[in-house]
Design a protein around this motif. Structure first.
Motif, PDB file in Angstrom:
ATOM      1  N   GLY A  74       0.144   9.818 -11.833  1.00 12.08           N
ATOM      2  CA  GLY A  74       0.718   9.646 -10.511  1.00 12.08           C
ATOM      3  C   GLY A  74       1.352  10.904  -9.958  1.00 12.08           C
ATOM      4  O   GLY A  74       1.706  11.830 -10.697  1.00 12.08           O
ATOM      5  N   GLU A  75       1.530  10.945  -8.632  1.00  6.81           N
ATOM      6  CA  GLU A  75       2.132  12.091  -7.975  1.00  6.81           C
ATOM      7  C   GLU A  75       3.650  11.951  -7.949  1.00  6.81           C
ATOM      8  O   GLU A  75       4.198  10.850  -8.032  1.00  6.81           O
ATOM      9  CB  GLU A  75       1.590  12.220  -6.550  1.00  6.81           C
ATOM     10  CG  GLU A  75       0.102  12.474  -6.513  1.00  6.81           C
ATOM     11  CD  GLU A  75      -0.373  12.969  -5.164  1.00  6.81           C
ATOM     12  OE1 GLU A  75       0.487  13.185  -4.287  1.00  6.81           O
ATOM     13  OE2 GLU A  75      -1.580  13.150  -4.997  1.00  6.81           O
ATOM     14  N   ASP A  76       4.318  13.079  -7.815  1.00  3.24           N
ATOM     15  CA  ASP A  76       5.769  13.070  -7.723  1.00  3.24           C
ATOM     16  C   ASP A  76       6.208  12.229  -6.523  1.00  3.24           C
ATOM     17  O   ASP A  76       5.617  12.311  -5.445  1.00  3.24           O
ATOM     18  CB  ASP A  76       6.299  14.493  -7.559  1.00  3.24           C
ATOM     19  CG  ASP A  76       6.135  15.321  -8.828  1.00  3.24           C
ATOM     20  OD1 ASP A  76       5.934  14.709  -9.897  1.00  3.24           O
ATOM     21  OD2 ASP A  76       6.193  16.559  -8.729  1.00  3.24           O
ATOM     22  N   ARG A 132       0.851  -1.195   0.000  1.00  4.42           N
ATOM     23  CA  ARG A 132       0.000   0.000   0.000  1.00  4.42           C
ATOM     24  C   ARG A 132       0.877   1.233   0.000  1.00  4.42           C
ATOM     25  O   ARG A 132       1.836   1.336   0.760  1.00  4.42           O
ATOM     26  CB  ARG A 132      -0.910   0.004   1.231  1.00  4.42           C
ATOM     27  CG  ARG A 132      -1.901   1.172   1.284  1.00  4.42           C
ATOM     28  CD  ARG A 132      -2.801   1.077   2.509  1.00  4.42           C
ATOM     29  NE  ARG A 132      -3.575  -0.155   2.487  1.00  4.42           N
ATOM     30  CZ  ARG A 132      -4.714  -0.328   1.813  1.00  4.42           C
ATOM     31  NH1 ARG A 132      -5.208   0.667   1.096  1.00  4.42           N
ATOM     32  NH2 ARG A 132      -5.348  -1.480   1.862  1.00  4.42           N
ATOM     33  N   GLY A 133       0.537   2.188  -0.834  1.00 10.12           N
ATOM     34  CA  GLY A 133       1.332   3.395  -0.940  1.00 10.12           C
ATOM     35  C   GLY A 133       0.772   4.559  -0.154  1.00 10.12           C
ATOM     36  O   GLY A 133      -0.202   4.414   0.602  1.00 10.12           O
ATOM     37  N   PRO A 134       1.358   5.746  -0.335  1.00 14.45           N
ATOM     38  CA  PRO A 134       0.947   6.921   0.433  1.00 14.45           C
ATOM     39  C   PRO A 134      -0.227   7.671  -0.163  1.00 14.45           C
ATOM     40  O   PRO A 134      -0.657   8.678   0.386  1.00 14.45           O
ATOM     41  CB  PRO A 134       2.209   7.785   0.391  1.00 14.45           C
ATOM     42  CG  PRO A 134       2.800   7.480  -0.958  1.00 14.45           C
ATOM     43  CD  PRO A 134       2.523   6.017  -1.189  1.00 14.45           C
ATOM     44  N   VAL A 135      -0.736   7.204  -1.300  1.00 21.96           N
ATOM     45  CA  VAL A 135      -1.822   7.911  -1.965  1.00 21.96           C
ATOM     46  C   VAL A 135      -2.751   6.885  -2.610  1.00 21.96           C
ATOM     47  O   VAL A 135      -2.315   5.797  -3.008  1.00 21.96           O
ATOM     48  CB  VAL A 135      -1.268   8.900  -3.025  1.00 21.96           C
ATOM     49  CG1 VAL A 135      -0.509   8.159  -4.109  1.00 21.96           C
ATOM     50  CG2 VAL A 135      -2.364   9.767  -3.614  1.00 21.96           C
ATOM     51  N   SER A 136      -4.027   7.212  -2.662  1.00 25.10           N
ATOM     52  CA  SER A 136      -4.997   6.374  -3.363  1.00 25.10           C
ATOM     53  C   SER A 136      -5.880   7.283  -4.209  1.00 25.10           C
ATOM     54  O   SER A 136      -6.031   8.479  -3.926  1.00 25.10           O
ATOM     55  CB  SER A 136      -5.843   5.562  -2.379  1.00 25.10           C
ATOM     56  OG  SER A 136      -6.544   6.411  -1.488  1.00 25.10           O
ATOM     57  N   TYR A 137      -6.471   6.704  -5.248  1.00 27.01           N
ATOM     58  CA  TYR A 137      -7.237   7.492  -6.211  1.00 27.01           C
ATOM     59  C   TYR A 137      -8.659   6.967  -6.341  1.00 27.01           C
ATOM     60  O   TYR A 137      -8.907   5.766  -6.204  1.00 27.01           O
ATOM     61  CB  TYR A 137      -6.573   7.456  -7.591  1.00 27.01           C
ATOM     62  CG  TYR A 137      -5.209   8.099  -7.628  1.00 27.01           C
ATOM     63  CD1 TYR A 137      -5.053   9.463  -7.872  1.00 27.01           C
ATOM     64  CD2 TYR A 137      -4.065   7.334  -7.402  1.00 27.01           C
ATOM     65  CE1 TYR A 137      -3.804  10.040  -7.903  1.00 27.01           C
ATOM     66  CE2 TYR A 137      -2.803   7.920  -7.432  1.00 27.01           C
ATOM     67  CZ  TYR A 137      -2.683   9.271  -7.677  1.00 27.01           C
ATOM     68  OH  TYR A 137      -1.443   9.855  -7.701  1.00 27.01           O
ATOM     69  N   GLU A 138      -9.571   7.895  -6.636  1.00 21.35           N
ATOM     70  CA  GLU A 138     -10.938   7.553  -6.990  1.00 21.35           C
ATOM     71  C   GLU A 138     -11.312   8.292  -8.264  1.00 21.35           C
ATOM     72  O   GLU A 138     -10.851   9.417  -8.502  1.00 21.35           O
ATOM     73  CB  GLU A 138     -11.912   7.939  -5.876  1.00 21.35           C
ATOM     74  CG  GLU A 138     -11.788   7.098  -4.622  1.00 21.35           C
ATOM     75  CD  GLU A 138     -12.859   7.450  -3.603  1.00 21.35           C
ATOM     76  OE1 GLU A 138     -13.719   8.315  -3.917  1.00 21.35           O
ATOM     77  OE2 GLU A 138     -12.834   6.873  -2.510  1.00 21.35           O
ATOM     78  N   VAL A 139     -12.147   7.648  -9.071  1.00 21.41           N
ATOM     79  CA  VAL A 139     -12.657   8.296 -10.272  1.00 21.41           C
ATOM     80  C   VAL A 139     -13.983   8.968  -9.925  1.00 21.41           C
ATOM     81  O   VAL A 139     -14.931   8.300  -9.512  1.00 21.41           O
ATOM     82  CB  VAL A 139     -12.855   7.286 -11.420  1.00 21.41           C
ATOM     83  CG1 VAL A 139     -13.375   7.991 -12.667  1.00 21.41           C
ATOM     84  CG2 VAL A 139     -11.552   6.555 -11.728  1.00 21.41           C
ATOM     85  N   ARG A 140     -14.035  10.278 -10.079  1.00 14.24           N
ATOM     86  CA  ARG A 140     -15.270  11.011  -9.780  1.00 14.24           C
ATOM     87  C   ARG A 140     -16.318  10.742 -10.859  1.00 14.24           C
ATOM     88  O   ARG A 140     -16.029  10.182 -11.911  1.00 14.24           O
ATOM     89  CB  ARG A 140     -14.988  12.519  -9.701  1.00 14.24           C
ATOM     90  CG  ARG A 140     -14.004  12.941  -8.617  1.00 14.24           C
ATOM     91  CD  ARG A 140     -14.014  14.463  -8.521  1.00 14.24           C
ATOM     92  NE  ARG A 140     -13.057  14.982  -7.548  1.00 14.24           N
ATOM     93  CZ  ARG A 140     -11.847  15.426  -7.874  1.00 14.24           C
ATOM     94  NH1 ARG A 140     -11.451  15.429  -9.151  1.00 14.24           N
ATOM     95  NH2 ARG A 140     -11.029  15.888  -6.945  1.00 14.24           N
TER      96      ARG A 140
END
Length: 474
Positions: free
Chosen positions: A77-79, A22-30
């Motif tokens: 993705g984020e930096d 598991r990473g430091p960020v997760s995403y959702e599609v609005r």
């Protein structure tokens, strides 16, 4: 085993790399198709932040959700983060089939051995997916790491990565940290011989291995000695992750926590004491026996009826696995049984909440007279460390001797054998009757021990030790 082709040191820039499921960020599609990102917290996030923006750090993790995979597809993705779009079916076999249903069970000694485990063709199929998953991480790390970079691999999901990465990039400094216990050698060798050997080879590919307590480190060393001929060039260290006092104290006085304190106080009732537990419904957390111990307290010490409430937060975990769904249902059933047997019109003995709510957990920490932390086996258990830091009036800690936190907190806790329901009931009575001045003094000492190695320092200590480790023999 998943095939890996040699990778020469690449002209990559990452000098410090972290790898975790598991990473430091997760995403959702609005609904409108755009992506929303949500950043997480925790020790690794704090640690990477602590090394500063000029450290050329990179976090390699798995895309866990449809939103994560869509972010990878779009290149959004984020930096500082590289998500791996491992196919969902591969991840499911590696994560649920092997990591959570085999390795977790081995290290926490959870198997009912007359019936399980059974290492059959299905296990072998899933193990191949676990190899594939680890290989994906090894390749990504090899691609991203600068010459001589430090790589910190996290936990039982990725125990093959150090050895795989060593083959690809022998120039790297590779560490691995285990956030779980490590099984005793007699239990670990329950695994098929070739699998246990492969796991140990994977781990021993690291320059340095980290564990939460000396007990877990010793268990690994015995496995390595008896099943792999020793540690070789690999060093072993202990880093007991502590609570983040500054964050907890600030967050626990936020307005939403104050609101939840008022609601919880109303549920408990004026003048009553509160026994608090906060757990995921994880099989090792021992919630059911804790409820039985509370019932035994009410039965053997009727003077506590209507004078105490057990505030139990049991947040559902791993509900895609049937055994966890069954356990969650049993927690609810036992709580209902206690309330049915002992409850009165003006008193609900067990206040059970199953919806995860961090602010409410902090509110319970502040209100607790007694904290019950009774896992049958736990790598550390941060709840045991967080409650003394947040408590308003001082809180007696009833702590399992099988929690990793026992090594640091046992002297000022009331220690229990997690399997002994009767003794745990006695411990709850002792905790409830502890004089307030003694409780306050113990809480101060518990809080000091609990915050001795806060998350950022915990991470930086491992990074320093890895960089200082001597070179491996050629």
């Amino acid at each position: 085993m998943a095939s890996l082709s040699p990778t020469a040191p690449a002209p990559a820039s990452a000098r410090v790399l972290v790898a975790s499921n598991r990473g430091p960020v997760s995403y959702e599609v609005r609904d409108d198709g755009t992506l929303s990102a949500r950043r997480g917290g925790g020790g690794l996030v704090s640690g990477l932040s602590a090394i500063g923006p000029d450290a050329d750090a990179l976090w390699v993790c798995s895309a866990l959700s449809d939103g994560d995979r869509e972010a990878v597809r779009r290149g959004a993705g984020e930096d500082g983060v590289r998500m791996l779009a491992v196919p969902a079916d591969v991840h499911a076999d590696a994560y649920n089939g092997i990591a959570n249903s085999v390795l977790w069970f081995v290290h926490h000694m959870l198997y009912q051995t007359p019936l399980e485990p059974s290492f059959d063709a299905e296990f072998r199929r899933q193990w191949a997916r676990y190899e594939e998953y680890n290989a994906a991480f090894a390749r990504a790390l090899a691609e991203e790491a600068a010459d001589g970079a430090a790589v910190l691999v996290q936990d039982y999901h990725l125990c093959l990565v150090p050895g795989m990465l060593r083959e690809l990039r022998p120039d790297l400094r590779i560490g691995h940290f285990s956030h779980t216990p490590w099984a005793p050698v007699d239990y670990f060798r329950m695994l098929p011989d070739d699998i246990s050997a492969q796991i140990l080879r994977g781990m021993l590919g690291a320059d340095r291995l980290g564990f939460l307590t000396r007990r877990w480190a010793d268990a690994f060393e015995r496995c390595a000695a008896e099943l792999a001929g020793g540690l070789g060039d690999t060093r072993v260290g202990v880093h007991g992750l502590g609570a983040d006092a500054d964050f907890l104290r600030k967050r626990s006085h936020a307005p939403d926590v104050t609101d939840r304190m008022a609601a919880l106080a109303a549920e408990i009732g004026e003048g009553r004491k509160a026994i608090v537990r906060v757990d995921r419904t994880e099989l090792s957390k021992n919630i059911v026996r804790g409820l039985h111990a509370y019932a035994a307290l009410l039965e053997s010490r009727p003077e506590w009826r209507e004078r105490v409430v057990h505030v139990a937060f049991a947040y559902p975990s791993r509900q895609d696995l049937a055994v966890y769904r069954d356990y969650t249902a049993e927690v609810q059933r036992v709580a209902d049984s206690v309330n049915s047997r002992y409850g009165t019109p003006g008193w609900t003995p067990v206040v059970l909440h199953v919806k995860d709510d961090f602010a409410r957990s902090l509110a319970a920490y502040r209100l607790a007279d007694v904290a019950l932390v009774n896992p049958i086996r736990d790598g550390m258990n941060l709840v045991a460390k967080e409650v003394p830091v947040v408590s308003d009036e001082g809180c007696a800690l009833v702590l399992s001797r099988e929690a990793g936190a026992y090594e640091e907190l046992g002297e000022d806790a009331i220690t229990v054998n997690p399997y002994d329901v009767t003794a745990t009931a006695h411990a709850l009575h002792e905790a409830l009757t502890m004089p307030s001045d003694e409780r306050a003094e113990r809480t101060k000492r518990l809080a000091a021990a609990a915050t001795a190695l806060p998350p950022a320092q915990w991470f930086l200590e491992q990074l320093r030790a890895l960089r200082e480790a001597g070179p491996r023999d050629a």
